[in-house]
Design an enzyme around this catalytic site. Structure first.
Site, mmCIF file in Angstrom:
data_model
loop_
_atom_site.group_PDB
_atom_site.id
_atom_site.type_symbol
_atom_site.label_atom_id
_atom_site.label_comp_id
_atom_site.label_asym_id
_atom_site.label_seq_id
_atom_site.Cartn_x
_atom_site.Cartn_y
_atom_site.Cartn_z
ATOM 1 N N PRO A 72 0.760 -1.171 -0.011
ATOM 2 C CA PRO A 72 0.074 0.057 -0.063
ATOM 3 C C PRO A 72 1.111 1.322 -0.022
ATOM 4 O O PRO A 72 1.994 1.366 0.535
ATOM 5 C CB PRO A 72 -0.942 -0.051 1.352
ATOM 6 C CG PRO A 72 -0.917 -1.620 1.544
ATOM 7 C CD PRO A 72 0.345 -1.917 1.115
ATOM 8 N N CYS A 73 0.532 2.139 -0.767
ATOM 9 C CA CYS A 73 1.136 3.386 -0.838
ATOM 10 C C CYS A 73 0.398 4.583 0.009
ATOM 11 O O CYS A 73 1.189 5.543 0.419
ATOM 12 C CB CYS A 73 0.977 3.983 -2.160
ATOM 13 S SG CYS A 73 -0.575 4.502 -2.602
ATOM 14 N N GLN A 74 -0.732 4.466 0.618
ATOM 15 C CA GLN A 74 -1.155 5.189 1.342
ATOM 16 C C GLN A 74 -0.540 5.851 2.789
ATOM 17 O O GLN A 74 -0.519 6.925 3.099
ATOM 18 C CB GLN A 74 -2.709 4.763 1.939
ATOM 19 C CG GLN A 74 -3.555 4.678 0.926
ATOM 20 C CD GLN A 74 -3.415 3.203 0.083
ATOM 21 O OE1 GLN A 74 -2.561 2.716 0.333
ATOM 22 N NE2 GLN A 74 -4.559 3.050 -1.045
#
Length: 471
Positions: A72-74
């Site tokens: 995940p890049c969040q």
């Protein structure tokens, strides 16, 4: 991603998967149902040595040639390049910024396993997330660790997938193998994408117009361009036309479609008269995942209010059009009741009940693409994990069937072969499919990269310490 790399010739040795149903699906399809391979694992508390020990793979540094995934890049919405360097160099940095933790764990696997190649996939917004181009920042970190890196945006429709799905791919290969440039896969199909896709791409690429450090971003590579002479994109009808018909309204009348969990166990034979398209034949004949005589996951949602409305929609209609059709249907129903001799009073309990039974409750001015009826002659729009909650974004193009797509149809649109099994009931299966990388797109990426690595190894005349321990 695993299926695509396997189809390109790789052995799928292990997986770290948090979702329990997806983990069981991995074990079912790649390891014969072995419960150890089907166990859900949290990357934050599963170190590389833990994984290789549990699976009997020995030293992590000798276990894997390639690591693929989609961390995940969040967590990096507001983290800059200096912070990423801190995260990379100091394993305890997550104590100061917990959003970075998953990226640390992913880097732990790269550090411990020293793979020849790393492939990441994510949404295009990773290139413009919270004012940062996360892909470029990740590439900078990976480059400092001895990898040649690049990233790009690829659309699945250009690679034989019946879906216009735009995703970011980041690739890192050891500099000893590819010291200068990584070549991306060439498109195999052509389509003129709708304007919305070009707009989304422009937003994602906005930060590329700025500088990265003191020079232009050295890592981004424009996707290879498809040419008009290529075969046309695979359409929704190419993908689904040979599958058994499901007449939702008729099933409702017969009482064979009811509310409740959809367990994927009822066998449904392929139509004897169906003539599979080239794409459908591939889905039936995929080596190692050949179709059985019967489908068991051709199941649909119970949406009794909306089946008549689905039949009324035109190809390409979205929610505003659906709402207008529903209002027209309501007024037609009122006229019919009035003609029966008992006029309906506007605002009465019966009036409101009739409205509720026909018109969906959502505001037509918001979320216009919440609904969409597919077009038979075009690829489907992007499948999302939200399929696990509802399937209104993919209403079947056949008005006679008047329904949303089935689990197997979603799998076909994502390019999963018919012999691939999904663990769990209908909702978890939809979620797994919506979250997945299209196998045919992953295969195209894998083949292009493996060809370059093989060529580099063949061309090597001196000792290559990276390969002495590899098969």
């Amino acid at each position: 991603m695993s299926l695509g790399f396997q189809a390109a010739g790789c052995d799928i040795t292990a997986a770290v998967e948090f979702d329990a149903d997806a983990a069981r699906s991995h074990g079912l399809n790649f390891h014969g149902g072995d419960p150890e391979h089907g166990k859900a694992r949290d990357i934050t508390n599963t170190k590389p040595a833990d994984l290789t020990r549990d699976l009997g793979l020995g030293d992590p540094a000798l276990a894997f040639d390639i690591i693929v995934g989609g961390p995940p890049c969040q967590a990096f919405a507001r983290v800059g390049r200096s912070k990423l360097r801190e995260v990379s160099d100091h394993p305890e940095a997550f104590r100061h910024d917990k959003r970075a933790r998953l990226y640390i764990e992913y880097l732990d696997y790269v550090e411990a396993c020293s793979p020849l190649m790393v492939v990441m996939e994510n949404v295009p917004d990773m290139l413009n997330h919270g004012g940062h181009n996360i892909a470029a920042e990740v590439c900078e970190v990976m480059s400092s660790k001895g990898y040649t890196c690049t990233y790009t945006l690829l659309n699945a429709a250009f690679y034989g997938v019946p879906q216009m799905r735009e995703r970011m791919f980041l690739v890192a290969v050891r500099k000893e193998l590819l010291p200068e440039r990584i070549t991306l896969p060439e498109p195999t199909h052509w389509i003129s994408l709708p304007p919305g896709y070009e707009g989304s791409r422009s937003v994602a690429l906005k930060l590329l117009n700025r500088t990265f450090g003191s020079s232009a971003d050295p890592y981004y590579q424009p996707a290879p361009q498809a040419k008009r002479g290529l075969p046309g994109a695979v359409s929704a009808e190419d993908a689904l036309g040979d599958l058994p018909t499901i007449d939702a309204r008729k099933m409702l009348e017969l009482g064979t479609l009811k509310r409740g969990a959809r367990r994927m166990s009822d066998a449904m034979p392929y139509p004897i008269s169906s003539r599979p398209s080239r794409y459908a034949a591939l889905m039936r004949e995929w080596p190692g995942f050949e179709a059985k005589p019967h489908l068991v996951d051709h199941v649909i949602r119970y949406l009794p209010r909306d089946y008549p409305l689905f039949a009324r929609l035109n190809p390409g209609d979205q929610y505003p059009e659906a709402y207008r059709h529903a209002v027209e249907m309501f007024h037609e129903a009122v006229e019919q009741k009035n003609a029966g001799g008992k006029p309906l009073m506007e605002g009465s309990e019966e009036w409101n009940a009739l409205w509720k039974s026909i018109v969906p409750p959502y505001d037509a001015s918001k979320f216009p693409n919440k609904w969409r009826k597919m077009e038979a002659d075009k690829p489907a729009r992007t499948l999302l994990a939200h399929l696990g909650k509802d399937s209104y974004t993919h209403i079947h193009y056949d008005s006679k069937q008047a329904r949303t797509i089935s689990v197997r149809e979603a799998a076909r649109l994502q390019s999963f072969p018919d012999g691939f099994r999904f663990s769990g009931t209908m909702n978890p299966a939809f979620r797994q499919i919506g979250n997945a990388v299209p196998p045919l797109l992953a295969k195209a990426v894998a083949e292009a990269l493996l060809a370059q690595i093989t060529a580099a190894l063949d061309a090597s005349t001196g000792p290559m310490c990276l390969t002495t321990r590899r098969n």
